[in-house]
Design an enzyme around this catalytic site. Sequence first.
Site, PDB file in Angstrom:
ATOM      1  N   ASP A 194      65.439  29.010  18.417  1.00 48.55           N
ATOM      2  CA  ASP A 194      64.985  27.988  17.472  1.00 48.55           C
ATOM      3  C   ASP A 194      63.704  28.450  16.793  1.00 48.55           C
ATOM      4  OD1 ASP A 194      66.727  25.326  17.784  1.00 48.55           O
ATOM      5  OD2 ASP A 194      66.697  26.453  19.640  1.00 48.55           O
TER       6      ASP A 194
ATOM      7  N   LYS B  50      63.894  32.550  11.955  1.00 46.21           N
ATOM      8  CA  LYS B  50      63.573  31.939  13.247  1.00 46.21           C
ATOM      9  C   LYS B  50      62.160  32.332  13.685  1.00 46.21           C
ATOM     10  CE  LYS B  50      67.826  30.392  13.769  1.00 46.21           C
ATOM     11  NZ  LYS B  50      68.936  31.093  14.346  1.00 46.21           N
TER      12      LYS B  50
ATOM     13  N   ARG C 212      73.060  20.082  13.286  1.00 48.91           N
ATOM     14  CA  ARG C 212      72.216  20.730  14.299  1.00 48.91           C
ATOM     15  C   ARG C 212      72.507  22.231  14.342  1.00 48.91           C
ATOM     16  NH1 ARG C 212      75.417  22.393  17.528  1.00 48.91           N
ATOM     17  NH2 ARG C 212      73.691  23.621  18.351  1.00 48.91           N
ATOM     18  N   GLY C 213      71.652  22.939  15.150  1.00 48.29           N
ATOM     19  CA  GLY C 213      71.692  24.399  15.152  1.00 48.29           C
ATOM     20  C   GLY C 213      70.700  24.824  14.080  1.00 48.29           C
TER      21      GLY C 213
ATOM     22  N   CYS D 226      73.704  27.208  25.490  1.00 49.45           N
ATOM     23  CA  CYS D 226      73.687  26.352  24.296  1.00 49.45           C
ATOM     24  C   CYS D 226      74.659  26.869  23.232  1.00 49.45           C
ATOM     25  CB  CYS D 226      72.277  26.203  23.720  1.00 49.45           C
ATOM     26  SG  CYS D 226      72.122  24.745  22.646  1.00 49.45           S
TER      27      CYS D 226
HETATM   28  P1  RI2 Z   1      71.861  28.998  15.468  1.00 42.38           P
HETATM   29  C1  RI2 Z   1      70.145  25.073  18.742  1.00 42.38           C
HETATM   30  O1  RI2 Z   1      69.325  23.931  18.840  1.00 42.38           O
HETATM   31  C2  RI2 Z   1      70.136  25.896  20.003  1.00 42.38           C
HETATM   32  O2  RI2 Z   1      68.927  25.834  20.723  1.00 42.38           O
HETATM   33  C3  RI2 Z   1      70.431  27.275  19.458  1.00 42.38           C
HETATM   34  O3  RI2 Z   1      70.095  28.326  20.344  1.00 42.38           O
HETATM   35  C4  RI2 Z   1      69.611  27.256  18.182  1.00 42.38           C
HETATM   36  O4  RI2 Z   1      69.749  25.929  17.667  1.00 42.38           O
HETATM   37  C5  RI2 Z   1      70.001  28.271  17.140  1.00 42.38           C
HETATM   38  O5  RI2 Z   1      71.275  28.030  16.605  1.00 42.38           O
HETATM   39  P2  RI2 Z   1      69.891  22.413  18.638  1.00 42.38           P
HETATM   40  O6  RI2 Z   1      69.858  22.123  17.147  1.00 42.38           O
HETATM   41  O7  RI2 Z   1      70.951  28.904  14.285  1.00 42.38           O
HETATM   42  O8  RI2 Z   1      71.255  22.311  19.260  1.00 42.38           O
HETATM   43  O9  RI2 Z   1      71.940  30.372  16.062  1.00 42.38           O
HETATM   44  O10 RI2 Z   1      68.873  21.562  19.384  1.00 42.38           O
HETATM   45  O11 RI2 Z   1      73.240  28.421  15.190  1.00 42.38           O
END
Ligand code: RI2
Length: 316
Positions: free
Chosen positions: A205, A241, A25-26, A134
């Site tokens: 995101d 993004k 995730r992320g 988050c």
């Molecule tokens: P980076 C995450 O989503 C969060 O919403 C966070 O702000 C975004 O991804 C970007 O993360 P989730 O996968 O790419 O936890 O900056 O639902 O690490």
Amino acid sequence: MPSLDPISSDPLEQVRRDIQTMKTRGAGEIGKSAVNALATVATNYKGDDVAALRNQLLAAAKLLASARPTAVTLRNALNALLDEAQEAKTAEQARKSLPKAAQAYGKRVDDAKQKIARNALAYFRDGEVVLTHCHSTAAGGAIAYAAQKRKGLSAFSTETRPFKQGLIQAPALAKAGVDVTLIVDSAVAYAMENYGVSRVVVGADTIGADGSLYNKVGTRQVAELARRFHIPFIVCAERDKFSPYTLSGEPVVVEERAVTEVADPASLPGVRIKNPVFDRTPGELIEAIITEDGPVKPADAGAYVRRIFGERKLWV
Ligand code: RI2
């Protein structure tokens, strides 16, 4: 949410599943895992029909893209690899070029985050009290870098219900040497009023061509409160993004995940549960989006998206 398949022996299906279940995730990490999966499809292809390989890659990309709908990084990353496959004249060439492209993609994302941290520094002063929501590696990296360069910087990290990514973000910040405090999501107004929060920094995101931000649910509340308390709000986000799909007006789909992430429905008879996991923050609440290319004002997001993605084919 679609029901989960049993553990699969198909590596591609496993990658899709890991993204869907948030083991991976992320947004940035999701993009990296997707390009690596496509590179593996190419290296596993033993034939010499490049068109057949391209079709396999497209089918694989469509499968992966279905894993999570909101973070555009996933589709941007897949499109970049499918462009690469199009360039290859032979299957052998694709077998060689896709792993290289996947590796280059990962490096580009990591380099971008370092540049973002440097570009964001101008937005932090000595004694800054930062609030973040988050777990975002882009936002976290910027906060950690600022903590090295600015004296007395401290941070508040929200818990981020229901998936509690704050329990990843807060220790990651602490590990990077940031003076960090965890608060529950509903303590944001209290923290702004009583703990001297002076800047909000979040990740992204998806960013639309109209400059609106799609980020973890609750971001909008944080942004509205920041406006109420006159606290500047910035976003740290790599190019990927930004959504080329929104140039034609395509709406950003907000993922709704299993309600069991919120509570056990069986324990709450007669209660309906909903679990939207992202929300939209309008550009007017955002001071700047800090990218590897420098700060982008929300009003300039459309021109930026057109410059980065204007001519690119959207395969998935
Ligand atoms: P980076 C995450 O989503 C969060 O919403 C966070 O702000 C975004 O991804 C970007 O993360 P989730 O996968 O790419 O936890 O900056 O639902 O690490």
